[in-house]
Scaffold this motif. Structure first.
Motif, PDB file in Angstrom:
ATOM      1  N   LYS A   1       0.828  -1.212   0.000  1.00 32.64           N
ATOM      2  CA  LYS A   1       0.000   0.000   0.000  1.00 32.64           C
ATOM      3  C   LYS A   1       0.858   1.257   0.000  1.00 32.64           C
ATOM      4  O   LYS A   1       0.594   2.225  -0.716  1.00 32.64           O
ATOM      5  N   ARG A   2       1.908   1.236   0.823  1.00 28.50           N
ATOM      6  CA  ARG A   2       2.799   2.395   0.900  1.00 28.50           C
ATOM      7  C   ARG A   2       3.493   2.623  -0.449  1.00 28.50           C
ATOM      8  O   ARG A   2       3.674   3.754  -0.876  1.00 28.50           O
ATOM      9  N   ALA A   3       3.854   1.543  -1.109  1.00 27.90           N
ATOM     10  CA  ALA A   3       4.487   1.663  -2.428  1.00 27.90           C
ATOM     11  C   ALA A   3       3.537   2.297  -3.437  1.00 27.90           C
ATOM     12  O   ALA A   3       3.938   3.147  -4.236  1.00 27.90           O
ATOM     13  N   VAL A   4       2.275   1.902  -3.387  1.00 35.03           N
ATOM     14  CA  VAL A   4       1.274   2.473  -4.293  1.00 35.03           C
ATOM     15  C   VAL A   4       1.068   3.949  -3.994  1.00 35.03           C
ATOM     16  O   VAL A   4       1.001   4.786  -4.909  1.00 35.03           O
ATOM     17  N   GLU A   5       0.994   4.297  -2.722  1.00 31.62           N
ATOM     18  CA  GLU A   5       0.830   5.709  -2.344  1.00 31.62           C
ATOM     19  C   GLU A   5       2.008   6.551  -2.817  1.00 31.62           C
ATOM     20  O   GLU A   5       1.843   7.683  -3.285  1.00 31.62           O
ATOM     21  N   ASN A   6       3.198   5.984  -2.727  1.00 32.51           N
ATOM     22  CA  ASN A   6       4.400   6.724  -3.133  1.00 32.51           C
ATOM     23  C   ASN A   6       4.451   6.978  -4.636  1.00 32.51           C
ATOM     24  O   ASN A   6       5.123   7.912  -5.081  1.00 32.51           O
ATOM     25  N   LEU A   7       3.744   6.161  -5.398  1.00 32.53           N
ATOM     26  CA  LEU A   7       3.711   6.379  -6.846  1.00 32.53           C
ATOM     27  C   LEU A   7       3.112   7.744  -7.182  1.00 32.53           C
ATOM     28  O   LEU A   7       3.443   8.347  -8.200  1.00 32.53           O
ATOM     29  N   LEU A   8       2.222   8.223  -6.330  1.00 30.64           N
ATOM     30  CA  LEU A   8       1.575   9.519  -6.558  1.00 30.64           C
ATOM     31  C   LEU A   8       2.424  10.688  -6.064  1.00 30.64           C
ATOM     32  O   LEU A   8       2.119  11.841  -6.343  1.00 30.64           O
ATOM     33  N   LYS A   9       3.504  10.389  -5.345  1.00 28.04           N
ATOM     34  CA  LYS A   9       4.350  11.439  -4.783  1.00 28.04           C
ATOM     35  C   LYS A   9       5.713  11.531  -5.472  1.00 28.04           C
ATOM     36  O   LYS A   9       6.398  12.550  -5.374  1.00 28.04           O
ATOM     37  N   THR A  10       6.117  10.480  -6.137  1.00 27.02           N
ATOM     38  CA  THR A  10       7.461  10.416  -6.710  1.00 27.02           C
ATOM     39  C   THR A  10       7.611  11.379  -7.873  1.00 27.02           C
ATOM     40  O   THR A  10       6.696  11.573  -8.665  1.00 27.02           O
ATOM     41  N   ASN A  11       8.782  11.981  -7.974  1.00 27.97           N
ATOM     42  CA  ASN A  11       9.103  12.880  -9.077  1.00 27.97           C
ATOM     43  C   ASN A  11      10.460  12.467  -9.645  1.00 27.97           C
ATOM     44  O   ASN A  11      11.426  12.403  -8.902  1.00 27.97           O
TER      45      ASN A  11
END
Length: 844
Positions: free
Chosen positions: A48-58
């Motif tokens: 879940k944390r990995a999926v959430e980070n997909l929306l934050k990564t640049n």
């Protein structure tokens, strides 16, 4: 076998990135990882944390935020039953053979029969991975080595075995190529495959030689970057991107599996300063910094390679790099100073190593060259670089240095590794004979067309090519494909050729194979003319540009644009006026003229407004005159750039009916196919009158911009430029309730607004700053100055003082745009900064 659903086991950076790229293609993904022993209450927390980070990564792994909905998080203890619905299962866990073996057995016990299992290993040979697995597992197992970040790096190394069927290999190749957008290179089952074997050898050699020759990190990167056709990160900057801590893991794996006499093993050296950096957490950009880092004042620092001490990073000028710019690679290695000698020392070892092992690691030289271009972003592969220097020159210098000349290199003596025979590109094979370079079915490259034919028409900035079946291709080829009077002239020439061909030509495709489709109009020409007070000439440039765009839009034959990379300003206007856009997924369009104090004047504002009103008619925007204005004003006034072809649809730069091609090498073929299909019963679009909002809309825009100015997030001249944009979009004095303006009326407003702004010295200052620095010039607000005062100074209306109810109504109708304008007005680097930050980082 059709791949419709995929599971990814391992939700680390690579696993999550692979899942994101799968979601970008529309595939449903199960992303599974272990249960976190520290958080057993939420058993899916790691995934879940990995999926959430997909929306934050640049830079963003997702081509559109909504794609995250395609990914379902889970864990490998409770959710392995989900594998029964998956056609492909990709393992992306830690690079440990024992860990992988256990995961494979778990996958094999839960998958459906015939489902393909793929490992994303970067160094472990396939035969080691399958030795303890079942016969059924071996039949369905391959290695698919993605490079990081999976969205942006096109290389995929595919390793198969004698256990695999031809049909299965063909299907996984097709999926990775057409669906995932990858350049699939078939590698032999050897340690490190191609990218890590050659690429990390180059990096290690570059570091070793920099130490032995006493070069600074800046000097080394100034040579091992642009001068050799590599990314400007060079060697040390690239290791910072990859991660210093990752390099020892790759080296350890390769050294343990390669013969002791392999030059890779001999080249392996540790450097105490680098070892200490890793121990201290200076692992590159993902850590506290690496060879380059920022101090507390956000100033760029570099380390001393001998002591590890920080110092201010220096901008260096290397004579060898200057000679490379003038005379190419030969000029670089023939410069006998520390820069040129360093270049030769690194290149002779790297290119010789590639020549020595090419047929051990893949079938032919094209695999090595393509792998280094697709995986490390080299402009030219190793054998193409040798051709640039000259094979005989390279051999003779190796001999002069007392170096061994690889046997395959000797076979090329007196010749080259690539040549053209009757318009067909050929390469030198293992036996020393030439054979044709074969393209996959469905791939059409303009470079191949150009090699086999002459242009139908050409000038210094653009050309027209016959790509077969009655389709012409218009190619821009000025510097950065900026548009100038010669480019405009060739647009008209291309239209003439189709119209006057008596049926020989049916359609026009606009395409090029450069990194960027077009960065827009050549603002240097406008600056020069404005400084010379040649405003009549500038007016003519606007007129001819508008006329050319209208000609594309109302052509009697289909015009299909096939862009990739940046399509900014005038380049975006070309797309807006094409009947169809078949875009590479990594296309970044935007009307960014406000960044230089101007506004779109070749019909861009008009076309975007037209699309907004059509969207409203289709129920995609609320009713009333303000919502279309809000959408378009936000895009133009904040210089919004779509950061993928899918995001471009949200901004209306692309229509829902426009197509997206995931693999860039298939773009031209897809565009040609679409053009021929449209030509069967083509009818051009008819003009549309626009019910623009007039003074009510202008009031709403003014309030929004004034608010940002008062907060200090919009500069004084932003107010002026935004006001001119608003005048165009609201229709000026002629617009209002019950009135419709023609598209030509709006184009005339564009023209007037552009000419007004180009007269202003603040616009010229912005243009000059952009040309010199590549960065927007931002003026600071004057203390106590009011936005209304600025408009008075510019002979513009102040904030419209009507009844509170009317103003409030307009403001409310304006919707969410007022909360977003600040993003662009405050930072016109905008998405361009993001694009520059796009990581070219090989997964190692």
């Amino acid at each position: 076998m059709a791949i419709k659903k995929v599971a990814v086991i391992g939700a680390g950076v690579m696993g999550a990135g692979i899942a994101a790229q799968l979601a970008n293609t529309g595939i449903e993904v199960e992303l599974l990882d272990r249960v976190d022993p520290k958080n057993t209450a939420d058993r899916d927390s790691i995934a879940k944390r990995a999926v959430e980070n997909l929306l934050k990564t640049n830079p963003a792994p997702l081509m559109h935020p909504k794609n995250v909905r395609k990914i379902r998080a889970g864990n490998t203890e409770d959710n392995m039953d989900r594998l029964k619905d998956c056609d492909l299962i990709i393992e992306a866990v830690f690079e440990d053979p024992t860990v992988k073996s256990n995961v494979f057995k778990l996958i094999d016990a839960n998958r459906k029969p015939g489902a393909v299992i793929a490992s994303n290993t970067s160094t472990i040979p396939l035969h080691d991975l399958i030795k303890d697995q079942s016969d059924e597992f071996k039949k369905d197992f391959v290695i698919t080595h993605f490079f990081n970040p999976p969205r942006y790096m096109p290389l995929l190394e595919l390793i198969t075995s004698e256990h695999n069927s031809k049909d299965m290999v063909a299907e996984i190749t097709r999926f990775m190529d057409e669906k995932m957008g990858k350049g699939v290179i078939l590698c032999n089952d050897t340690p490190g495959f191609i990218g890590n074997r050659i690429g990390t050898f180059w990096l290690q050699t570059g570091i070793n030689e920099a130490y032995s020759r006493k070069l600074s990190v800046e000097e080394a990167d100034a040579i091992m970057g642009k001068p050799i056709g590599a990314p400007k990160t060079g060697v040390f900057g690239l290791v910072d991107l990859v991660g210093l801590d990752l390099m020892p893991h790759i080296t350890k794996s390769l050294v343990s599996t390669l013969p002791a006499d392999d030059r890779y093993c001999k080249n392996n050296k540790s450097h105490p300063v680098i070892d200490k950096m890793i121990a201290d957490g200076y692992t590159g950009r993902k850590g506290k910094g690496g060879f380059y880092r920022l101090n507390a004042a956000r100033e760029k620092q570099a380390i001393d390679l001998d002591t590890g001490a920080e110092r201010s990073a220096q901008k260096v000028t290397m004579k060898a790099a200057e000679n490379a710019e003038k005379k190419g690679l030969h000029g670089l290695v023939e410069t006998h100073d520390k820069g040129g000698d360093y270049a030769w020392a690194v290149l002779k070892q790297t290119l010789s190593y590639a020549a020595e092992h090419v047929h051990e690691i893949t079938s032919d030289i094209t695999g090595v060259d393509d792998a280094m271009k697709l995986g490390y972003n080299w402009k030219y592969g190793p054998f193409e670089l040798i051709d640039q220097m000259g094979v005989d020159y390279f051999i003779n210098r190796l001999k002069a240095d007392g170096e061994k000349v690889p046997e395959f290199l000797q076979k090329a003596a007196g010749r080259s590794f690539y040549h053209t025979e009757k318009g067909q590109l050929q390469f030198l094979n293992k036996e020393g004979d030439y054979e044709n370079v074969k393209r996959p079915e469905g791939v059409l490259l303009l470079s191949d067309v150009k090699r086999a034919s002459k242009p139908v028409a050409k000038n210094m900035s653009a050309s027209v090519w016959d790509i077969g079946d009655g389709v012409l291709c218009l190619e821009f080829h000025s510097k950065m494909n900026s548009l100038n009077p010669l480019s405009i002239r060739m647009i008209n020439k291309a239209c003439d050729l189709v119209e006057n061909s008596k049926g020989k030509y049916k359609a026009l495709v606009i395409h090029n194979e450069a990194e960027d489709f077009s960065v827009g109009a050549n603002i240097g020409v406008a600056l020069y003319a404005a400084k010379a007070k040649q405003f009549l000439l500038i007016g003519k440039m606007v007129d001819t540009g508008q006329a050319a765009m209208k000609r594309l839009k109302y052509a009697s034959f289909p015009v299909v644009a096939a862009p990739s990379g940046k399509a900014l300003g005038g380049g975006c206007e070309v797309l807006l006026h094409s009947h169809h856009v078949q875009a590479y997924a990594e296309t970044y369009p935007g009307l960014v003229e406000v960044g230089v104090g101007l506004l779109p004047a070749w019909g861009g504002s008009t076309e975007l407004l037209t699309r907004a009103y059509k969207a409203q008619q289709a129920g995609k925007l609320p009713g009333g005159p303000i919502p279309p204005l809000a959408a378009v004003f936000e895009a133009i006034s904040t210089a919004k750039v779509g950061l993928s072809a899918f995001e471009a649809r949200d901004l209306m730069y692309f229509r829902d009916t426009d197509g997206v091609t995931m693999n860039k090498s298939r773009l031209l073929a897809d565009a040609k196919t679409k053009a021929l299909d449209m030509a069967k019963d083509f009818k051009p679009e008819l003009p549309m009158d626009l019910p623009l909002s007039g003074s009510t809309g202008l009031a709403a825009v003014s309030q929004a911009v004034d608010g940002f100015f008062l907060k200090g997030t919009a500069s004084p001249y932003d107010v002026v430029v935004s006001n001119e944009v608003a005048k165009v979009l609201t229709g000026g004095d002629a617009a209002g309730p019950g009135v419709k303006l023609t598209q030509d009326d709006v184009r005339e407003l564009e023209r007037k607004g552009f000419l007004k702004l180009i007269h202003d010295p603040r616009t010229l200052a912005r243009i000059e700053a952009m040309i010199k620095t590549g960065k927007p010039l931002r003026e600071k607000p004057v203390e106590g100055q009011k936005a209304a005062d600025l408009r008075v100074e510019e002979n513009r209306p102040g904030i419209v003082k009507r009844t509170f109810g009317r103003i409030k109504s307009a403001k409310d109708s304006f919707g969410s745009v007022s909360g977003k304008i600040v993003d662009g007005v405050n930072d016109n680097k905008l998405s361009i900064k993001h694009l520059k930050a796009k990581i070219h980082k090989p997964k190692s």
